[in-house]
Design a protein around this motif. Structure first.
Motif, short mmCIF file in Angstrom:
data_model
loop_
_atom_site.label_atom_id
_atom_site.label_comp_id
_atom_site.label_asym_id
_atom_site.label_seq_id
_atom_site.Cartn_x
_atom_site.Cartn_y
_atom_site.Cartn_z
N UNK A 1 0.71 -0.91 0.02
CA UNK A 1 -0.05 -0.06 0.01
C UNK A 1 0.88 1.43 0.14
N UNK A 2 1.92 1.10 1.13
CA UNK A 2 2.82 2.42 1.15
C UNK A 2 3.35 2.69 -0.26
N UNK A 3 3.82 1.67 -1.26
CA UNK A 3 4.57 1.88 -2.25
C UNK A 3 3.44 2.24 -3.52
N UNK A 4 2.22 2.14 -3.25
CA UNK A 4 1.33 2.49 -4.22
C UNK A 4 0.77 4.12 -4.07
N UNK A 5 1.63 4.90 -3.26
CA UNK A 5 1.40 6.15 -2.84
C UNK A 5 0.64 6.69 -2.05
N UNK A 6 0.91 8.12 -1.60
CA UNK A 6 0.39 8.90 -0.57
C UNK A 6 -1.41 8.52 -0.65
N UNK A 7 -1.77 8.64 -1.67
CA UNK A 7 -3.57 8.34 -1.93
C UNK A 7 -3.87 7.25 -1.27
N UNK B 1 8.82 9.37 2.96
CA UNK B 1 8.39 10.51 2.23
C UNK B 1 6.92 10.43 1.95
N UNK B 2 6.68 9.45 1.74
CA UNK B 2 5.23 8.90 1.14
C UNK B 2 4.23 9.09 2.24
N UNK B 3 4.68 8.56 3.31
CA UNK B 3 3.83 8.62 4.53
C UNK B 3 3.74 10.12 4.95
N UNK B 4 4.77 10.88 5.02
CA UNK B 4 4.67 12.21 5.27
C UNK B 4 3.80 13.08 4.45
N UNK B 5 3.73 12.87 3.02
CA UNK B 5 2.77 13.43 2.25
C UNK B 5 1.29 12.96 2.83
N UNK B 6 1.10 11.45 2.93
CA UNK B 6 -0.23 11.06 3.14
C UNK B 6 -0.71 11.77 4.49
N UNK B 7 0.12 12.22 5.41
CA UNK B 7 -0.15 13.02 6.76
C UNK B 7 -0.36 14.14 6.69
N UNK B 8 -0.13 14.74 5.31
CA UNK B 8 -0.51 16.42 5.46
C UNK B 8 -2.01 16.75 5.58
#
Length: 425
Positions: A177-183, A211-218
């Protein structure tokens, strides 16, 4: 202030403060101040991220929750939009530990569920896969953390470990899931929240995952994890134009030096051995300390006699000797006695003129930082991954507070040199 961090120990606070100040390569970080305990006054208007250092990692649940909520209240009053609960990248805890209760208390106070929980810090070999925490290529339970004197980690399944401490179910966002992107991550967190999960373990094996998790956490009110979880957070605020960011200049602090080591980690013990090859070291007699016969004056005499040659004073020992001492005197009593001894030693060293101080070990660093009563620290350049230079006392004191497992083999000598010279080119 935009971002507020509640850290459960002092070395971890410096670690995440360093991460927030650096930010991503080419993008920069935030203006960060590290506070030693909950401040009694308002933060300076220039501060974009405030990191509150608590000493709660090994505290009873009730005390840890109370202190953490007090920190949250102060940070909310400074205008913070987002909060991070920072714990160790090796998830130092026990089944009766306070990471889960503190996280749930913060989540309840902020009215949120589906909260990221990720202790990963790939730069120093801490990764999470399918909810299991690894140290380098070994499961956490097979690493030296299994023998930690206060928080032995005997299970690598962080989801299972955390579930013993929490009321609500614990979710998982796996690597796929993480490697599938922040969405995809945001959707998975929302689904976990709908299923009643307050905490959700998130896999991360690379900085890109963080970094992906950080974007998801915006826009998320609460995030929890090791310092690595903060890698992508500054970019969210810089991208939005809410933060301007800045670089903290540090020209170095000259003067007498000393090193205090209380960590019993394999990393710190190796660093002591490396340092001993070319510098004076003093092993503390723990039996004498427990009997009240160890004089701080003798430690100060040793440090004074070897000024200019990086003197090191340590209580670190191998796991079998630590176990012997704990069985004889009690685990908590040994920890309290050594914390008090290092605190008194550090205070006396600074009073005698020491201006460069390196400390190894989270509990030891906490005791020392509290004893020095510096209130707030500026974040300087990084010495080794996870260990920044800290500047206090209006620029008069330079510190390096090192987690036991961090730092290169020559860390002690290198740290003192950087504390003196400032920014390394």
């Amino acid at each position: 202030m935009l971002l507020g961090v509640i850290a459960d120990d002092f070395t971890g606070a410096g670690d995440i403060a360093n991460t927030l100040a650096k930010g991503l390569p080419g993008q920069g970080g935030l203006v960060v101040t590290q506070y030693l305990g909950v401040p009694k006054v308002k933060a300076d208007r220039s501060v974009e991220a405030g990191v509150i250092s608590l000493k709660t990692r090994s505290s009873p649940v009730e005390d840890a929750v109370e202190q953490s909520l007090a920190a949250l209240e102060w940070l909310r009053n400074q205008g913070c939009e987002q909060f991070v609960f920072k714990y160790c990248s090796t998830f130092d805890s026990t089944p009766e530990g306070n990471i889960g209760p503190v996280a749930e208390a913060l989540a309840t106070a902020l009215g949120v569920k589906g909260v990221i929980a990720c202790p990963a810090f790939p730069t120093v070999g801490r990764t999470v896969h399918q909810g299991h925490l690894f140290v380098q290529d070994r499961l956490l339970s097979e690493s030296s953390m299994r023998h930690h004197p206060l928080t032995p980690m005997t299970d690598s399944d962080i989801r299972r470990w955390l579930a013993q401490q929490t009321r609500d179910p614990v979710g998982l966002v796996n690597t796929e899931i993480v490697r599938s992107g922040s969405g995809a991550v945001r959707s998975a967190l929302d689904a976990a929240a709908a299923d009643g999960a307050t905490m959700v373990i998130c896999d991360a094996s690379l900085d890109d995952d963080l970094v992906t998790l950080g974007r998801a956490a915006a826009g998320h009110r609460l995030i929890t994890g090791g310092s690595g979880i903060a890698i992508g957070l500054p970019a969210n605020f810089l991208r939005s134009g809410k933060a301007a960011g800045a670089v903290t200049a540090f020209c170095g602090v000259d003067g007498p030096e000393a090193i205090l080591a209380g960590s019993c980690s394999a990393t710190t013990r190796h660093q002591i051995a490396v340092h001993a090859a070319g510098h004076p070291i003093m092993a503390l007699d723990i039996d004498a300390a427990m009997a009240g016969r160890l004089d701080v004056g003798a430690i100060l005499e040793f440090a004074a006699a070897h000024r200019g040659n990086a003197p090191l004073i340590y209580s670190s020992d191998d796991p079998l000797e630590v176990e012997r001492l704990q069985k004889r005197y009690g685990r908590e009593k040994v920890a309290e006695t050594l914390d008090d001894l290092f605190a008194r030693t550090a205070r006396s060293l600074v009073e005698s003129g020491v201006s460069r101080l390196v400390v190894a070990g989270g509990e030891t660093s906490g005791a020392v930082a509290q004893a020095l009563d510096l209130d707030a620290l500026s974040i300087g350049p990084e010495i080794d991954p996870g260990v920044p230079i800290l500047i206090g006392g209006k620029g008069r004191i330079a510190l390096a507070l090192k987690s036991g497992n961090f730092g290169a083999p020559d860390f002690f000598a290198k740290a003192l040199k950087q504390l003196q010279q400032g920014q390394m080119k």
